[in-house]
Enzyme design. Structure first.
Site, PDB file in Angstrom:
ATOM      1  N   GLY A 118      -9.613  10.157   5.898  1.00  0.00           N
ATOM      2  CA  GLY A 118      -8.414   9.441   5.454  1.00  0.00           C
ATOM      3  C   GLY A 118      -8.380   9.166   3.974  1.00  0.00           C
ATOM      4  O   GLY A 118      -9.400   9.252   3.285  1.00  0.00           O
ATOM      5  N   GLU A 119      -7.176   8.890   3.512  1.00  0.00           N
ATOM      6  CA  GLU A 119      -6.991   8.435   2.140  1.00  0.00           C
ATOM      7  C   GLU A 119      -6.634   6.969   2.239  1.00  0.00           C
ATOM      8  O   GLU A 119      -5.559   6.641   2.743  1.00  0.00           O
ATOM      9  CB  GLU A 119      -5.799   9.162   1.481  1.00  0.00           C
ATOM     10  CG  GLU A 119      -6.013  10.620   1.210  1.00  0.00           C
ATOM     11  CD  GLU A 119      -6.893  10.910   0.022  1.00  0.00           C
ATOM     12  OE1 GLU A 119      -7.546   9.990  -0.501  1.00  0.00           O
ATOM     13  OE2 GLU A 119      -6.929  12.081  -0.378  1.00  0.00           O
ATOM     14  N   ASP A 170      -4.568  -7.775   2.934  1.00  0.00           N
ATOM     15  CA  ASP A 170      -3.793  -6.541   3.074  1.00  0.00           C
ATOM     16  C   ASP A 170      -3.957  -5.967   4.491  1.00  0.00           C
ATOM     17  O   ASP A 170      -4.183  -4.772   4.663  1.00  0.00           O
ATOM     18  CB  ASP A 170      -4.236  -5.535   2.005  1.00  0.00           C
ATOM     19  CG  ASP A 170      -3.282  -4.350   1.892  1.00  0.00           C
ATOM     20  OD1 ASP A 170      -2.082  -4.515   2.205  1.00  0.00           O
ATOM     21  OD2 ASP A 170      -3.742  -3.264   1.506  1.00  0.00           O
ATOM     22  N   THR A 197     -11.137   7.667  -0.942  1.00  0.00           N
ATOM     23  CA  THR A 197     -11.180   8.614   0.166  1.00  0.00           C
ATOM     24  C   THR A 197     -12.254   8.199   1.176  1.00  0.00           C
ATOM     25  O   THR A 197     -13.316   7.718   0.775  1.00  0.00           O
ATOM     26  CB  THR A 197     -11.494  10.013  -0.395  1.00  0.00           C
ATOM     27  OG1 THR A 197     -10.626  10.220  -1.507  1.00  0.00           O
ATOM     28  CG2 THR A 197     -11.254  11.094   0.612  1.00  0.00           C
TER      29      THR A 197
HETATM   30  P1  AMP Z   1      -8.622   2.558   4.614  1.00  0.00           P
HETATM   31  O1  AMP Z   1      -9.056   2.670   3.199  1.00  0.00           O
HETATM   32  O2  AMP Z   1      -9.483   1.595   5.368  1.00  0.00           O
HETATM   33  O3  AMP Z   1      -7.158   2.318   4.788  1.00  0.00           O
HETATM   34  O4  AMP Z   1      -8.967   3.978   5.271  1.00  0.00           O
HETATM   35  C1  AMP Z   1      -8.066   5.043   5.427  1.00  0.00           C
HETATM   36  C2  AMP Z   1      -8.239   5.630   6.815  1.00  0.00           C
HETATM   37  O5  AMP Z   1      -9.581   6.078   7.015  1.00  0.00           O
HETATM   38  C3  AMP Z   1      -7.993   4.600   7.912  1.00  0.00           C
HETATM   39  O6  AMP Z   1      -6.640   4.544   8.286  1.00  0.00           O
HETATM   40  C4  AMP Z   1      -8.861   5.094   9.044  1.00  0.00           C
HETATM   41  O7  AMP Z   1      -8.181   6.028   9.845  1.00  0.00           O
HETATM   42  C5  AMP Z   1     -10.011   5.794   8.332  1.00  0.00           C
HETATM   43  N1  AMP Z   1     -11.186   4.889   8.290  1.00  0.00           N
HETATM   44  C6  AMP Z   1     -11.435   3.883   7.424  1.00  0.00           C
HETATM   45  N2  AMP Z   1     -12.593   3.279   7.691  1.00  0.00           N
HETATM   46  C7  AMP Z   1     -13.110   3.892   8.780  1.00  0.00           C
HETATM   47  C8  AMP Z   1     -14.297   3.702   9.582  1.00  0.00           C
HETATM   48  N3  AMP Z   1     -15.176   2.741   9.302  1.00  0.00           N
HETATM   49  N4  AMP Z   1     -14.462   4.513  10.641  1.00  0.00           N
HETATM   50  C9  AMP Z   1     -13.562   5.471  10.926  1.00  0.00           C
HETATM   51  N5  AMP Z   1     -12.429   5.695  10.236  1.00  0.00           N
HETATM   52  C10 AMP Z   1     -12.192   4.930   9.166  1.00  0.00           C
END
Ligand code: AMP
Length: 291
Positions: free
Chosen positions: A11-12, A126, A17
């Protein structure tokens, strides 16, 4: 960083990232969040680093564990517990149908995580479905706690996309400079309604003005009697006096207690917004099954 083998980009996020990765010796699967900073020349501010290192102590079943913080030159990488999906993706997989027991369980877990962080003086600021992560056992975990304090409340995502305003309370939309736990409780209310409505966002405004208008059209425009401090907010402006709408029409699948809880979370005056510890003992949760 050499200890990890990247598997794929997942994900971004707002701050950078996110990758799925495996620890080379323990084989443990983790999520690596690589933070990009606006001004890479300046390196990672020591204040941000200090804040983030404190988050390693925030250990709760409903908060994504931060195992480690790796800092090299101009990069900061956070090593998190890996979760299977986020709430937004979960909504997509349910195709608009989240059953009432799941809504109750997710809301309860969201409040347990919030109560723990708030009791430890950490705000999220947020919250949104993308940073509520869900694992295979139906456990919900809050991600990105404390990052807004370390890096500032985001306006743009890492990819220069504008951050969503849909979960921001009216006080923050009017540029309140002092935040407390009430900011997260508003977001929790918006997410609660969205879960009950099978993933349809409650207040999908396209800019600050539109967001405020949607809020006031739903809850009724606050007055200086219901919210006297509103006038002192930096971006205060007058809105037409909209009457409130009944939540029965807004969240028809929520039972009466659920609607009462939602009404106590979606309060414009932050002073009267329900706190997490009080929300947890709300009658809506009498028959909640703890995971
Ligand atoms: P975020 O910066 O937390 O918004 O991360 C972007 C995307 O990455 C999120 O919407 C999740 O789908 C994925 N993501 C973030 N943290 C995790 C994690 N600890 N485990 C799995 N996926 C994650």
């Amino acid at each position: 960083m050499d200890q990890y083998e990247k598997i794929e980009k997942i994900g971004e996020g707002t701050y950078g990232t996110v990758y799925k990765a495996k620890h080379k010796t323990s084989k443990e699967i983790v999520a690596l969040k690589r933070v990009r900073l606006d001004d890479e020349d300046e390196g990672v501010p020591s204040s941000a680093l200090r804040e983030i290192c404190l988050l390693k102590e925030l250990k709760h079943r409903n908060v994504v564990r931060l195992y480690d913080v790796l800092h090299s030159e101009h990069r900061l990488t956070m090593v998190f517990e890996y979760c299977d999906q986020d709430l937004k993706k979960y909504f997509d997989s349910c195709k608009g149908n989240v059953d009432a027991k799941t809504v109750q369980s997710f809301m309860h877990q969201l409040l347990l995580g919030l109560d723990f962080c708030h009791a430890n003086n950490v705000l999220h600021r947020d919250l949104k479905p993308q940073n509520l992560l869900i694992n295979k056992n139906g456990e919900l975990k809050l991600a990105d706690f404390g990052l807004a304090r370390a890096f500032g409340l985001p306006i743009h995502c890492f990819s220069a996309e504008v951050v969503t305003l849909w979960y921001r309370p009216p006080d923050v939309l009017m540029d309140a400079k002092v935040y407390d736990t009430s900011i997260d409780m508003w977001s929790a209310g918006c997410i609660f309604a969205e879960m009950a409505n099978g993933g349809v966002p409650l207040l999908p405004g396209y800019d600050v003005d539109d967001e405020l208008k949607r809020i006031f059209k739903l809850l009724g425009t606050p007055t200086l009697t219901t919210w006297p401090e509103m006038k002192q907010l930096p971006s205060y402006k007058e809105f037409p006096a909209y009457p409130p709408v009944s939540l029965v029409n807004v969240c028809p699948t929520l039972n009466e207690q659920g609607r009462k809880l939602l009404q106590q979370l979606l309060v414009c005056n932050p002073k009267y917004r329900l706190r997490a510890n009080k929300a947890l003992v709300h009658a809506y949760f009498v028959d909640v099954q703890s995971r």
